[in-house]
Design a protein around this motif. Structure first.
Motif, PDB file in Angstrom:
ATOM      1  N   HIS A  82      18.005  11.023   0.035  1.00  0.00           N
ATOM      2  CA  HIS A  82      17.590  12.208   0.796  1.00  0.00           C
ATOM      3  C   HIS A  82      16.184  12.133   1.361  1.00  0.00           C
ATOM      4  CE1 HIS A  82      20.900  14.013  -1.725  1.00  0.00           C
ATOM      5  NE2 HIS A  82      21.223  14.446  -0.526  1.00  0.00           N
ATOM      6  N   HIS A  83      15.444  11.037   1.096  1.00  0.00           N
ATOM      7  CA  HIS A  83      14.004  11.114   1.343  1.00  0.00           C
ATOM      8  C   HIS A  83      13.606  11.206   2.814  1.00  0.00           C
ATOM      9  CE1 HIS A  83      13.655   6.669   2.140  1.00  0.00           C
ATOM     10  NE2 HIS A  83      12.538   7.019   2.742  1.00  0.00           N
ATOM     11  N   ASP A  84      14.525  10.875   3.710  1.00  0.00           N
ATOM     12  CA  ASP A  84      14.174  10.987   5.135  1.00  0.00           C
ATOM     13  C   ASP A  84      14.507  12.370   5.702  1.00  0.00           C
ATOM     14  OD1 ASP A  84      12.897   9.677   7.204  1.00  0.00           O
ATOM     15  OD2 ASP A  84      14.761   8.937   8.109  1.00  0.00           O
ATOM     16  N   ALA A  94       5.858  13.127  -1.768  1.00  0.00           N
ATOM     17  CA  ALA A  94       4.974  11.987  -2.041  1.00  0.00           C
ATOM     18  C   ALA A  94       4.890  11.077  -0.808  1.00  0.00           C
ATOM     19  CB  ALA A  94       5.494  11.209  -3.248  1.00  0.00           C
ATOM     20  N   ASP A  95       6.012  10.895  -0.132  1.00  0.00           N
ATOM     21  CA  ASP A  95       6.053  10.094   1.098  1.00  0.00           C
ATOM     22  C   ASP A  95       5.144  10.740   2.158  1.00  0.00           C
ATOM     23  OD1 ASP A  95       7.087   7.854   2.441  1.00  0.00           O
ATOM     24  OD2 ASP A  95       8.867   8.919   3.165  1.00  0.00           O
ATOM     25  N   VAL A  96       5.237  12.058   2.261  1.00  0.00           N
ATOM     26  CA  VAL A  96       4.425  12.792   3.241  1.00  0.00           C
ATOM     27  C   VAL A  96       2.939  12.688   2.895  1.00  0.00           C
ATOM     28  CG1 VAL A  96       3.859  15.130   4.061  1.00  0.00           C
ATOM     29  CG2 VAL A  96       6.249  14.357   3.992  1.00  0.00           C
ATOM     30  N   ALA A 138       0.847  -1.208   0.000  1.00  0.00           N
ATOM     31  CA  ALA A 138       0.000   0.000   0.000  1.00  0.00           C
ATOM     32  C   ALA A 138       0.878   1.251   0.000  1.00  0.00           C
ATOM     33  CB  ALA A 138      -0.916  -0.007   1.220  1.00  0.00           C
ATOM     34  N   HIS A 139       1.943   1.225   0.801  1.00  0.00           N
ATOM     35  CA  HIS A 139       2.804   2.414   0.895  1.00  0.00           C
ATOM     36  C   HIS A 139       3.577   2.645  -0.402  1.00  0.00           C
ATOM     37  CE1 HIS A 139       5.011   5.653   2.660  1.00  0.00           C
ATOM     38  NE2 HIS A 139       6.170   5.049   2.478  1.00  0.00           N
ATOM     39  N   LEU A 140       4.215   1.629  -0.926  1.00  0.00           N
ATOM     40  CA  LEU A 140       5.025   1.827  -2.143  1.00  0.00           C
ATOM     41  C   LEU A 140       4.163   2.268  -3.323  1.00  0.00           C
ATOM     42  CD1 LEU A 140       7.652  -1.069  -1.961  1.00  0.00           C
ATOM     43  CD2 LEU A 140       7.876   1.301  -1.188  1.00  0.00           C
ATOM     44  N   LEU A 185      10.971   2.025  -5.047  1.00  0.00           N
ATOM     45  CA  LEU A 185      12.168   1.455  -4.411  1.00  0.00           C
ATOM     46  C   LEU A 185      12.488   2.073  -3.047  1.00  0.00           C
ATOM     47  CD1 LEU A 185      14.467   1.443  -7.584  1.00  0.00           C
ATOM     48  CD2 LEU A 185      13.629  -0.598  -6.389  1.00  0.00           C
ATOM     49  N   HIS A 186      11.824   3.188  -2.687  1.00  0.00           N
ATOM     50  CA  HIS A 186      12.390   4.043  -1.635  1.00  0.00           C
ATOM     51  C   HIS A 186      12.499   3.406  -0.245  1.00  0.00           C
ATOM     52  CE1 HIS A 186       8.296   5.048  -0.318  1.00  0.00           C
ATOM     53  NE2 HIS A 186       8.832   5.642   0.729  1.00  0.00           N
ATOM     54  N   ASP A 187      11.586   2.530   0.125  1.00  0.00           N
ATOM     55  CA  ASP A 187      11.657   1.925   1.476  1.00  0.00           C
ATOM     56  C   ASP A 187      12.010   0.437   1.420  1.00  0.00           C
ATOM     57  OD1 ASP A 187      11.214   4.115   3.132  1.00  0.00           O
ATOM     58  OD2 ASP A 187       9.036   3.864   3.168  1.00  0.00           O
ATOM     59  N   LEU A 188      12.450  -0.017   0.286  1.00  0.00           N
ATOM     60  CA  LEU A 188      12.677  -1.455   0.113  1.00  0.00           C
ATOM     61  C   LEU A 188      13.718  -2.004   1.097  1.00  0.00           C
ATOM     62  CD1 LEU A 188      11.307  -3.466  -1.724  1.00  0.00           C
ATOM     63  CD2 LEU A 188      13.192  -3.241  -3.343  1.00  0.00           C
ATOM     64  N   HIS A 205       1.414  10.263   1.414  1.00  0.00           N
ATOM     65  CA  HIS A 205       0.883   8.949   1.796  1.00  0.00           C
ATOM     66  C   HIS A 205       0.813   8.791   3.309  1.00  0.00           C
ATOM     67  CE1 HIS A 205       0.354   4.546   2.053  1.00  0.00           C
ATOM     68  NE2 HIS A 205      -0.469   4.824   1.072  1.00  0.00           N
ATOM     69  N   HIS A 206       1.853   9.259   4.026  1.00  0.00           N
ATOM     70  CA  HIS A 206       1.804   9.173   5.495  1.00  0.00           C
ATOM     71  C   HIS A 206       0.594   9.930   6.046  1.00  0.00           C
ATOM     72  CE1 HIS A 206       6.470   8.610   5.685  1.00  0.00           C
ATOM     73  NE2 HIS A 206       5.844   7.466   5.505  1.00  0.00           N
ATOM     74  N   CYS A 207       0.306  11.096   5.475  1.00  0.00           N
ATOM     75  CA  CYS A 207      -0.738  11.965   6.033  1.00  0.00           C
ATOM     76  C   CYS A 207      -2.135  11.637   5.519  1.00  0.00           C
ATOM     77  CB  CYS A 207      -0.439  13.437   5.730  1.00  0.00           C
ATOM     78  SG  CYS A 207       1.098  14.021   6.465  1.00  0.00           S
TER      79      CYS A 207
HETATM   80 FE   LIG Z   1       8.189   5.905   2.757  1.00  0.00          FE
END
Ligand SMILES: [Fe+2]
Length: 153
Positions: free
Chosen positions: A104-106, A122-124, A29-31, A58-61, A126-128
């Motif tokens: 750099h994504h973190d 994009a990460d933010v 779901a996140h990816l 690929l970002h959290d793999l 999905h988190h929010c």
């Molecule tokens: Fe993420």
């Protein structure tokens, strides 16, 4: 097959190696959620949506593979480079864009290159927005406010 589809096939296979069913569902779901958000943000900002989407896939793999978020952005960039070198879907410049975004994504409180910023935002998103009843993390609040303004939400 398009290269995004090919990369997703590879990522799906890695995620399917996870033994915990709930974590597997969250990972997918996140990816895919970040991938969709990255496509929209990149398109809006005149950047390459396909590269943004590939970075997101690929970002959290690395975190999913190891079960740890320790230094997962930097280690994730190394892992992404290995995968991209193996799959040969991208040229050198594209590989750099993707690996830089993951590296750099973190770092949500600083501003990096335009493509780096697409992945962070994009990460933010999905988190929010995956569950609006959940509190927004302090380090993501300013970005979320700016994104809502940018997209007229
Ligand atoms: Fe993420």
């Amino acid at each position: 097959m398009g290269r995004l589809k090919e990369l997703r096939k590879y990522v799906d296979a890695r995620i399917n190696e996870m033994t915990d069913a709930d974590k597997r569902t969250s990972a997918i779901a996140h990816l895919y959620g970040v991938s969709l958000a990255a496509t929209m943000i990149a398109k809006k900002r005149g950047l390459d949506p396909e590269i943004a989407s590939m970075a997101a896939m690929l970002h959290d793999l690395h975190a999913y593979k190891t079960g740890s978020y320790d230094n997962h952005a930097h280690l994730g960039a190394d892992l992404a480079r290995e995968i991209l070198n193996e799959l040969k879907l991208t040229d050198e410049d594209e590989t750099e864009l993707i690996c830089s975004a993951i590296y750099h994504h973190d770092d949500k409180l600083v501003t990096d290159s335009p493509m780096d910023e697409v992945l962070k935002d994009a990460d933010v998103i999905h988190h929010c927005m995956n569950d609006l009843s959940k509190d927004i993390k302090e380090k993501e609040q300013a970005r979320y406010v700016n994104l809502c303004a940018e997209f007229g939400m």
